[in-house]
Design an enzyme around this catalytic site. Sequence first.
Site, PDB file in Angstrom:
ATOM      1  N   ARG A 233     -58.072   6.228  -4.541  1.00  0.00           N
ATOM      2  CA  ARG A 233     -58.206   6.820  -3.218  1.00  0.00           C
ATOM      3  C   ARG A 233     -58.200   5.698  -2.185  1.00  0.00           C
ATOM      4  O   ARG A 233     -58.801   4.648  -2.381  1.00  0.00           O
ATOM      5  CB  ARG A 233     -59.509   7.624  -3.101  1.00  0.00           C
ATOM      6  CG  ARG A 233     -59.491   8.955  -3.836  1.00  0.00           C
ATOM      7  CD  ARG A 233     -58.567   9.949  -3.146  1.00  0.00           C
ATOM      8  NE  ARG A 233     -58.586  11.264  -3.768  1.00  0.00           N
ATOM      9  CZ  ARG A 233     -57.713  11.673  -4.670  1.00  0.00           C
ATOM     10  NH1 ARG A 233     -56.760  10.850  -5.085  1.00  0.00           N
ATOM     11  NH2 ARG A 233     -57.780  12.904  -5.167  1.00  0.00           N
ATOM     12  N   GLU A 262     -53.050   9.212   5.593  1.00  0.00           N
ATOM     13  CA  GLU A 262     -51.673   9.419   5.132  1.00  0.00           C
ATOM     14  C   GLU A 262     -51.011  10.521   5.936  1.00  0.00           C
ATOM     15  O   GLU A 262     -51.683  11.451   6.380  1.00  0.00           O
ATOM     16  CB  GLU A 262     -51.684   9.771   3.630  1.00  0.00           C
ATOM     17  CG  GLU A 262     -52.269   8.664   2.767  1.00  0.00           C
ATOM     18  CD  GLU A 262     -52.344   9.027   1.288  1.00  0.00           C
ATOM     19  OE1 GLU A 262     -51.877  10.125   0.908  1.00  0.00           O
ATOM     20  OE2 GLU A 262     -52.875   8.212   0.504  1.00  0.00           O
ATOM     21  N   HIS A 281     -48.024   7.648  -2.267  1.00  0.00           N
ATOM     22  CA  HIS A 281     -48.949   8.500  -3.008  1.00  0.00           C
ATOM     23  C   HIS A 281     -48.200   9.313  -4.071  1.00  0.00           C
ATOM     24  O   HIS A 281     -48.226  10.548  -4.085  1.00  0.00           O
ATOM     25  CB  HIS A 281     -49.697   9.438  -2.056  1.00  0.00           C
ATOM     26  CG  HIS A 281     -51.012   9.920  -2.621  1.00  0.00           C
ATOM     27  ND1 HIS A 281     -52.111  10.193  -1.846  1.00  0.00           N
ATOM     28  CD2 HIS A 281     -51.407  10.165  -3.897  1.00  0.00           C
ATOM     29  CE1 HIS A 281     -53.113  10.591  -2.615  1.00  0.00           C
ATOM     30  NE2 HIS A 281     -52.704  10.582  -3.870  1.00  0.00           N
TER      31      HIS A 281
END
Length: 314
Positions: A233, A262, A281
Amino acid sequence: MKKKVFLTGRLHDVIQRDLKKRYKTVIHTGKMPVSRAELLRRVRGAEGLVCFPFDRIDREVMDAADLQVISTYSVGIDHIDTAYAKKKGIKIGYTPDVLDDATADLAFCLMLDVMRRVTEGDRMIRQGRWSGALGAYDYTGYGMQEKTLGIIGMGRIGSALAKRATAFGMKVIYHNRHRIKDSTMRYASFDRIISDSDVISLHVPHTKDTNGMIHAGVLEKMKPTVFLINTSRGAVINERDLIAALRRKRIAGAGLDVFCSEPVGKRHPLAGLQNVVLSPHIGSATAETRLKMAEIAARNLHLGMAGRKPRYSV
């Protein structure tokens, strides 16, 4: 009358067809993530919710619906107010196990890439900056053999990464809440991981204890030749401190798949650094893994809608 289910994003066609046969299925098909206003509007009357890790599922969302089950298309659950869900008797399902290898592969890929400067070299060629033969000391990276990999968080993904690293001749040490029974890896304190590792890979959930755990004080204790990898994370790293350390070459480089906010754009400070490899990601983003995740998310939903415990239950 069919029960209503809301999906905050599309899943595989075969999964969606099955859901439509069973439920009154409403699917958000626009830009992701779904807007807050649309989420609150479309979840009204829903007894089932399939969400993604970038959706904030809090008490306002739960109070707007009649949820029996929340099935998240992720292994992380920090986007869901689990305490409030428990209070309301809402079951929560998630999708662990199936993404372990895919995420470990990506962590290893980022490690190899940033150490051997592959993406940096790709940029150099595409920008026309490879102007001649490279000398003996030009454009050198680092090999992996005999390097020490420090893994923080030796869960399923950390363990999968350790196997890959060992096969490449790396020495693995790890820090975890609990020691594991494996003679090929050595337990080490957090401080020793930070001071002794040539590569540090993070595999911890985002909690109040891990929030910003990699900060300026920790970065100062690392070797100047260390590489930091994060596929867990973004918020477990203090991004501002990391950027400062990378700019002044306090550490050698980083490979990052997750970020504090993000998506990350080309104007982000990290995007302007040469000693960083960035990926959007995509830890679980293999075709095989994403299909398995969708199947598990649907199975968790079905079980919860039937009043049963999801296959993978929080």
